[in-house]
Write a protein that holds these residues in place. Sequence first.
Motif, short mmCIF file in Angstrom:
data_model
loop_
_atom_site.label_atom_id
_atom_site.label_comp_id
_atom_site.label_asym_id
_atom_site.label_seq_id
_atom_site.Cartn_x
_atom_site.Cartn_y
_atom_site.Cartn_z
N ARG A 128 0.75 -1.20 -0.08
CA ARG A 128 0.04 0.00 -0.03
C ARG A 128 0.80 1.34 -0.10
O ARG A 128 0.72 2.10 -0.64
CB ARG A 128 -0.99 0.01 1.17
CG ARG A 128 -2.08 0.88 0.96
CD ARG A 128 -2.96 1.11 2.39
NE ARG A 128 -3.27 -0.22 3.05
CZ ARG A 128 -4.49 -0.94 2.53
NH1 ARG A 128 -5.20 -0.38 1.35
NH2 ARG A 128 -4.81 -1.96 2.97
N ALA A 129 1.84 0.97 0.84
CA ALA A 129 2.86 2.45 1.01
C ALA A 129 3.51 2.53 -0.36
O ALA A 129 3.72 3.61 -0.93
CB ALA A 129 3.84 2.29 2.10
N GLU A 130 3.80 1.55 -1.19
CA GLU A 130 4.76 1.55 -2.49
C GLU A 130 3.82 2.29 -3.40
O GLU A 130 4.16 2.96 -4.16
CB GLU A 130 5.18 0.26 -2.85
CG GLU A 130 6.40 -0.24 -2.06
CD GLU A 130 6.74 -1.69 -2.57
OE1 GLU A 130 7.66 -2.25 -2.10
OE2 GLU A 130 6.16 -2.04 -3.73
N LEU A 131 2.61 1.80 -3.42
CA LEU A 131 1.52 2.25 -4.22
C LEU A 131 1.26 3.68 -4.09
O LEU A 131 1.11 4.19 -5.08
CB LEU A 131 0.03 1.24 -4.21
CG LEU A 131 0.61 0.01 -5.02
CD1 LEU A 131 -0.74 -0.79 -4.68
CD2 LEU A 131 0.60 0.09 -6.38
N GLU A 132 1.18 4.23 -3.05
CA GLU A 132 0.96 5.54 -2.89
C GLU A 132 2.09 6.43 -3.43
O GLU A 132 1.96 7.52 -4.04
CB GLU A 132 0.80 5.83 -1.10
CG GLU A 132 -0.41 5.67 -0.68
CD GLU A 132 -0.76 5.67 0.84
OE1 GLU A 132 0.27 6.28 1.47
OE2 GLU A 132 -1.58 5.03 1.49
N GLU A 133 3.34 6.08 -3.14
CA GLU A 133 4.41 6.63 -3.65
C GLU A 133 4.46 6.47 -5.32
O GLU A 133 4.65 7.70 -5.69
CB GLU A 133 5.67 6.16 -3.10
CG GLU A 133 6.86 6.82 -2.74
CD GLU A 133 8.06 6.08 -2.32
OE1 GLU A 133 9.12 5.80 -2.98
OE2 GLU A 133 7.88 5.68 -0.92
N LEU A 134 4.05 5.50 -5.65
CA LEU A 134 3.99 5.20 -7.14
C LEU A 134 2.87 6.34 -7.83
O LEU A 134 3.03 6.90 -8.73
CB LEU A 134 3.56 3.83 -7.49
CG LEU A 134 4.01 3.42 -8.89
CD1 LEU A 134 5.42 3.65 -9.30
CD2 LEU A 134 3.76 1.85 -8.96
N TYR A 135 1.81 6.28 -7.12
CA TYR A 135 0.64 7.14 -7.55
C TYR A 135 1.05 8.60 -7.48
O TYR A 135 0.82 9.30 -8.68
CB TYR A 135 -0.49 7.18 -6.45
CG TYR A 135 -1.55 8.26 -6.57
CD1 TYR A 135 -2.78 7.77 -7.38
CD2 TYR A 135 -1.75 9.43 -6.52
CE1 TYR A 135 -3.49 8.55 -7.83
CE2 TYR A 135 -2.76 10.25 -6.54
CZ TYR A 135 -3.68 9.69 -7.34
OH TYR A 135 -4.75 10.68 -7.59
N ASP A 136 1.82 8.98 -6.50
CA ASP A 136 2.32 10.59 -6.70
C ASP A 136 3.27 10.77 -7.80
O ASP A 136 3.39 11.66 -8.52
CB ASP A 136 3.11 10.91 -5.30
CG ASP A 136 2.08 10.81 -4.21
OD1 ASP A 136 0.70 11.31 -4.53
OD2 ASP A 136 2.62 10.98 -3.06
N LYS A 137 4.18 9.66 -7.78
CA LYS A 137 5.15 9.89 -8.96
C LYS A 137 4.46 9.88 -10.48
O LYS A 137 4.80 10.72 -11.27
CB LYS A 137 6.13 8.62 -9.05
CG LYS A 137 7.06 8.46 -10.03
CD LYS A 137 8.21 7.19 -9.81
CE LYS A 137 9.27 7.11 -10.76
NZ LYS A 137 9.34 7.14 -12.04
N THR A 138 3.51 9.11 -10.63
CA THR A 138 2.65 8.72 -11.85
C THR A 138 2.05 10.22 -12.06
O THR A 138 1.86 10.83 -13.16
CB THR A 138 1.63 7.69 -11.77
OG1 THR A 138 2.51 6.47 -11.36
CG2 THR A 138 1.23 7.67 -13.06
N LEU A 139 1.41 10.66 -11.10
CA LEU A 139 0.81 11.95 -11.23
C LEU A 139 1.59 13.06 -11.63
O LEU A 139 1.28 14.02 -12.58
CB LEU A 139 0.14 12.32 -9.77
CG LEU A 139 -1.22 13.56 -9.86
CD1 LEU A 139 -2.31 12.88 -10.59
CD2 LEU A 139 -1.73 13.61 -8.66
#
Length: 537
Positions: free
Chosen positions: A50-61
Amino acid sequence: MIKGTGRPVYEGVAIGRIFVHSKAHTVTNRKCADISRELELFNEAKEKARAELEELYDKTLREIGEEQAGIIEVQSLFLDDLDYIEGIEDMIKQGSNAAFSVHEIGDAQASAFAALDDEYMKARATDIRDISDRLIRILTGAEPGFRMEEPGIIVAEDLTPSETVALDKDKILAFVTRQGSSNSHTAILARVMNIPSLVLTDIDIDPQLNGRTMIVDGFAGNYYIDPDEETLAAMQDKKKRAGEYKAGLENYRGKPSVSKSGRCVKLFANIGSPDDIKYVIEGDAEGIGLLRSEFLYLGRDSFPTEDELFEAYRKVVEAMNGKKVVIRTLDIGADKKVDYFNLEKEENPALGYRGIRICLTQKDIFRTQLRAIYRASAYGTVAIMFPMIISVKEVEEIKSFCAQIAGELEAEGVRLNPVELGIMIETPAAAVISDLLAEHVDFFSVGTNDLTQYTLAIDRQNEKLDAFYEPHHEAIMRLLKLIAENAHKHGIWAGICGELAGDLSLTDEFLRMGYDELSAAPSRILQLRKNVIESEV
Ligand code: PEP
Ligand code: MG
């Protein structure tokens, strides 16, 4: 030398070393004695994912855009999906280790999603595989992700959305995948990044390919591994010429699109979402000739609200700063399925309940969209066009509905700008009666993708028929000429927004026919402008 083929999704030539992107998790079933410890490990892995995906979400955005970031968000939802999570926990409780349980349940659920008819649900199979891979990697302590020490060509079975966004974009020279489609994430990213790529190739994904030299010819759809000297020299030359050609196109930026004899044609861009605006600006388009609205309805599980649609349209209209934006109303149905529309399965979906037929029979959906578009008109220059038209009766009904909506908004005190109303000519019926239709609308835009499908009776989705799909067919050329003639006889403008508009071998022909506008992929605009400026027509 090994030579193979695939479907090109972006033109260009790349030469570099291969980086095989494989997901070689070997997950074995190990009976575990301490079940509660295994459940604890699974829970910890879930939270780490979940934490990794949150980080990835910000990077993608930050790096790509809202739409792709939304895909990452969908994946985190699976971490709370009871079917998925409880399925895994049940297997662990029966004595299997956590990694194996994730692998088995993930695989079973992905296969079940892949077998569904609905395109949106089908695509969820990739999300489940992606999240399962992530959990397994965390549980097995495998190396996180994939690294490229130097620029190279990525060879993969397929790439999931989170794999594509995690890549170091500066190092990718090309993608070559075994699976995928022209609309897969890899293909979309390749077009966004302007790098040559092939999908649906016959390549063997073998780690032994790592480090070997590869050439990707995105013009011809070929790849070469360990090329011989002759091929390497020929491809280096092709690459050099492609680079020179692209650099030369910069001379056409900002120039008026007028031929030698003074014929003026507007070069507009086709887009699917507000995120694409940056490519419209980069591509130097003079307006937007086709905003495919249905993409605002895809990839979600409920109808967008009027305000959501308005915000999306306003963003595009404002960014175009007064330049024309032609918004096409919803063209759902046929290949574009959306679960929450509850559309019945049809024998012949391309000939079925789609496009304007849905809007005219479900007026509440149509009303919401039209209100949003009219509201956005206040922020620039908006035109609306309607897909899949076959009769004058439909056009009359649409126009009176539009007048009603505009009247309602004005009565509510909403500020509107004048809005042109046009239709897509994409059925043979509309082409043949284009003289009658022209009396009722402000413009025509020819959808050559569907016009070709319906005129030649060839399913545009069926790969087996590629050899028969002939957009240059004399029947299509005659219809295109007739449509432009009928538009001009009645004093309205005519454009083309199907793929044919970007076909550089036809620019002269379209000028001769008198087309006023050509709308193509943003990356095509400068090439089209060069053709127009150099045309003797
Ligand atoms: C067309 O049919 O040519 C067109 C532009 O519409 P779509 O490809 O979205 O059906
Ligand atoms: Mg169409």
